[in-house]
Enzyme design. Structure first.
Site, short mmCIF file in Angstrom:
data_model
loop_
_atom_site.label_atom_id
_atom_site.label_comp_id
_atom_site.label_asym_id
_atom_site.label_seq_id
_atom_site.Cartn_x
_atom_site.Cartn_y
_atom_site.Cartn_z
N CYS A 80 1.43 19.34 -24.61
CA CYS A 80 1.29 20.77 -24.28
C CYS A 80 2.65 21.48 -24.29
O CYS A 80 3.22 21.67 -25.36
CB CYS A 80 0.53 20.94 -22.98
SG CYS A 80 -0.23 22.55 -22.85
N HIS A 175 -3.70 17.23 -22.56
CA HIS A 175 -3.13 16.44 -21.46
C HIS A 175 -3.91 15.15 -21.21
O HIS A 175 -4.76 15.13 -20.30
CB HIS A 175 -3.18 17.26 -20.17
CG HIS A 175 -2.30 18.46 -20.15
ND1 HIS A 175 -0.98 18.42 -19.82
CD2 HIS A 175 -2.56 19.76 -20.44
CE1 HIS A 175 -0.46 19.62 -19.89
NE2 HIS A 175 -1.40 20.46 -20.28
N GLU A 177 -2.81 12.71 -19.73
CA GLU A 177 -2.33 12.21 -18.44
C GLU A 177 -3.13 12.75 -17.26
O GLU A 177 -2.98 12.25 -16.15
CB GLU A 177 -0.82 12.51 -18.28
CG GLU A 177 -0.43 13.98 -18.02
CD GLU A 177 -0.42 14.87 -19.26
OE1 GLU A 177 -0.89 14.43 -20.34
OE2 GLU A 177 0.02 16.03 -19.14
N1 GLN Z 1 1.52 27.65 -21.78
C1 GLN Z 1 2.53 26.70 -21.44
C2 GLN Z 1 3.84 26.96 -22.18
O1 GLN Z 1 3.94 27.86 -22.93
C3 GLN Z 1 2.06 25.28 -21.71
C4 GLN Z 1 0.93 24.92 -20.78
C5 GLN Z 1 0.84 23.48 -20.44
O2 GLN Z 1 1.76 22.69 -20.65
N2 GLN Z 1 -0.26 23.11 -19.84
O3 GLN Z 1 4.77 26.25 -22.01
#
Ligand code: GLN
Length: 194
Positions: A80, A175, A177
């Site tokens: 992410c 994710h 995790e």
């Molecule tokens: N929207 C977040 C970002 O721009 C990422 C979100 C996440 O890691 N769950 O970093």
């Protein structure tokens, strides 16, 4: 396993990554200093907020060292916000936003908009055998452009790319995790041991 896997622990869900590694019997350390980084055989960049992670990495004098380590072949796995940090190009970033780079992809931040802030789906994932991967997406990015050397590892049913690998780097939009999924961490551990 000769040495531990480092988990970048400036911000975000680094504890969950360490728990996932522990669940598969892999030792890990939290990376906040250059010395932590030098002890790590590979680096996990967790989910969180990429803009904050960038600022903290600069403040902790880790930004350029991590960039250099990845360039010289250190294996890294980003989830992410971690995927955003590994992307060469960030779409919808804030002014001045940059990651460590290394993955020849363009990633759009917060690509699912407000209605679909977070959701869970089952996905096929290349090199992960067995049942589908249960994936949690939380304000997730999407990979909108994939360079020639990049391997697509996973897509949503509509074809949008949510998992990529290029050489020593693995990045995913979701994710594992937080859902008890350990197989993508196992795949990363195999990249570290190679
Ligand atoms: N929207 C977040 C970002 O721009 C990422 C979100 C996440 O890691 N769950 O970093």
């Amino acid at each position: 396993m000769p040495a531990p896997i480092g988990v970048l622990a400036l911000q975000g869900d680094f504890r969950e990554h360490r728990q996932t590694l522990a669940a598969i019997g892999v030792e890990s350390i939290e990376v906040r200093t250059l010395s932590d980084l030098s002890k790590s055989t590979g680096l996990i960049i967790p989910g969180g907020e990429s803009t904050v992670m960038q600022k903290l990495a600069v403040a902790y004098d880790l930004f350029q060292p991590i960039k250099d380590a990845l360039k010289s072949g250190m294996p890294a796995f980003g989830t992410c916000a971690g995927l955003i940090m590994l992307a060469d190009q960030i779409i919808d970033g804030i002014a001045g936003q940059a990651g460590f780079g290394g993955l020849d992809v363009s990633v759009r931040r917060n690509a699912f908009g407000n209605q679909l802030d977070s959701f869970e789906v089952d996905l096929d994932f290349k090199d992960v055998a067995g049942p589908a991967v249960h994936a949690a997406f939380i304000r997730a990015p999407i990979v909108e452009r994939v360079g020639d050397q990049v391997e697509v590892m996973s897509k949503l049913s509509d074809g949008r790319v949510v998992g990529v690998r290029q050489g020593n780097l693995l990045g995913i939009s979701f994710h594992p995790e937080v859902t008890g999924e350990t197989r993508i961490h196992e795949l990363f551990v195999s990249m570290v041991q190679r």
